[in-house]
Design an enzyme around this catalytic site. Sequence first.
Site, mmCIF file in Angstrom:
data_model
loop_
_atom_site.group_PDB
_atom_site.id
_atom_site.type_symbol
_atom_site.label_atom_id
_atom_site.label_comp_id
_atom_site.label_asym_id
_atom_site.label_seq_id
_atom_site.Cartn_x
_atom_site.Cartn_y
_atom_site.Cartn_z
ATOM 1 N N HIS A 109 0.826 -1.215 0.000
ATOM 2 C CA HIS A 109 0.000 0.000 0.000
ATOM 3 C C HIS A 109 0.855 1.257 0.000
ATOM 4 O O HIS A 109 1.935 1.304 0.602
ATOM 5 C CB HIS A 109 -1.026 -0.015 1.147
ATOM 6 N N ASP A 169 -0.100 4.410 1.028
ATOM 7 C CA ASP A 169 -0.333 5.379 2.108
ATOM 8 C C ASP A 169 0.442 5.000 3.361
ATOM 9 O O ASP A 169 0.898 3.861 3.515
ATOM 10 C CB ASP A 169 -1.826 5.449 2.445
ATOM 11 N N GLU A 210 -4.949 1.977 2.773
ATOM 12 C CA GLU A 210 -5.045 0.759 3.591
ATOM 13 C C GLU A 210 -5.141 1.116 5.064
ATOM 14 O O GLU A 210 -5.875 0.489 5.825
ATOM 15 C CB GLU A 210 -3.811 -0.126 3.336
ATOM 16 N N GLU A 211 -4.386 2.131 5.475
ATOM 17 C CA GLU A 211 -4.296 2.465 6.904
ATOM 18 C C GLU A 211 -5.611 2.980 7.464
ATOM 19 O O GLU A 211 -5.791 3.033 8.680
ATOM 20 C CB GLU A 211 -3.186 3.506 7.136
HETATM 21 ZN ZN LIG Z 1 0.890 -1.617 6.336
#
Ligand SMILES: [Zn+2]
Length: 416
Positions: A85, A87, A182-183
């Site tokens: 990911h 981010d 994702e975070e």
């Molecule tokens: Zn991660």
Amino acid sequence: MINHARLLGRFLRYVQIDTTAQDGSTTYPSSPGQLVLGKLLADELREMGLKGVEHDAHGLVWATVPATAKQQADRPLPVVAVNAHLDTSPETTGKNVKPHVIRNYAGGNIPLAGDASNTIRMADNPELSRLIGKTLITTDGTTLLGADDKAGVAVIMELVHTLIEHPQLPHGPVRILFTCDEEIGHGIDHVDLAKLGATVAYTLDGQGACEIDTETFSADLATVTVRGVNIHPSIGKGRMVNALRAAAVFIDRLPKTELSPESTDGRDGFLHPYTIEGGVAAVKVKVLLRDFDTEQLTTQADLLRKAAREVVAKIPGCQIDVHIAKQYRNMATGLAKEPRAVANAQEAFHRLKRECRLTIVRGGTDGSQLTERGLPTPNLSTGEHNPHSPLEWTCLEEMTAAVEHLVELVKVWAEK
Ligand SMILES: [Zn+2]
């Protein structure tokens, strides 16, 4: 075979682009830096000679390294997807990251130049004792590093470059997918599995080295709404029902010395009240429900409802509603349907003569959701340490080891 200097250069380049995810943003991706990094990666993939590289409308990057292995008559070559990911966590800023490279680490605590109060201590990081003589990368103590997950991004980019430089390595089609946000729980919102077309996927988002995460929590979110009766306090006698008091009693009835994050580790699940907002008339409490055994989530929800009933009985006039929303499920169930997902990753470590460990994540990964949607997706180590923190660091040799493992892994998939 792996170009260390190039891998390090990539990582340092990527972490200096601020891709902090912004919770509550109305755009996708939630922050413009993710588009900047995505475009850079798409350009770099094209420069390596890949055809059909796509930086899509949502900021996701898609690409394919074509197969080099011969297709066997009886079956098509499995398509292996690798994902990381773009981010970084909003918990610590990712703006103005100043990565600090320590070559030939001599051991001992690592003070961070930009903030005297932040030191990476050996006592808190026992794995450092195994990394003496290696190359470490830290922050200056004022930001996170972003190895979560730019170590994964750099490892995947170096995998692509290595495969292109060594066409004699036999592998099937390798699908590259970089995701956004994702975070903040939106990593796979715009992932179309049919478009990905993979037999198996691996997220490169794991800690340390030589670990395969094969289980995650199963997770639900409870929203508990406590309603009272608000009236001017001067005439509150016998009429006011304060939702704040009821909410406080409710939270007090939740388990503390067991079934809480503060009191559990390993395979034990928990109920975690983590946010509260409201006033006399109404209060909302959000509670995370977590366990490796999905059925335990029902038991946890029952426990919340029982506590709600008890509070209502104790404080006449208040109402409590417990609403449960599904979040994600333990990937173990889905991985069992494609045993090669884990077995081939183990085999690749075995061929490299490295001991590997099967590990569990007390949380979720994008792989939990991908696996539930039908694409088996274990998570692999990529050299992350202390993610989401100014104390974050990574190790170049662990990132290199992750690339070597992926090279071996795609070879195994072409055979098995
Ligand atoms: Zn991660």
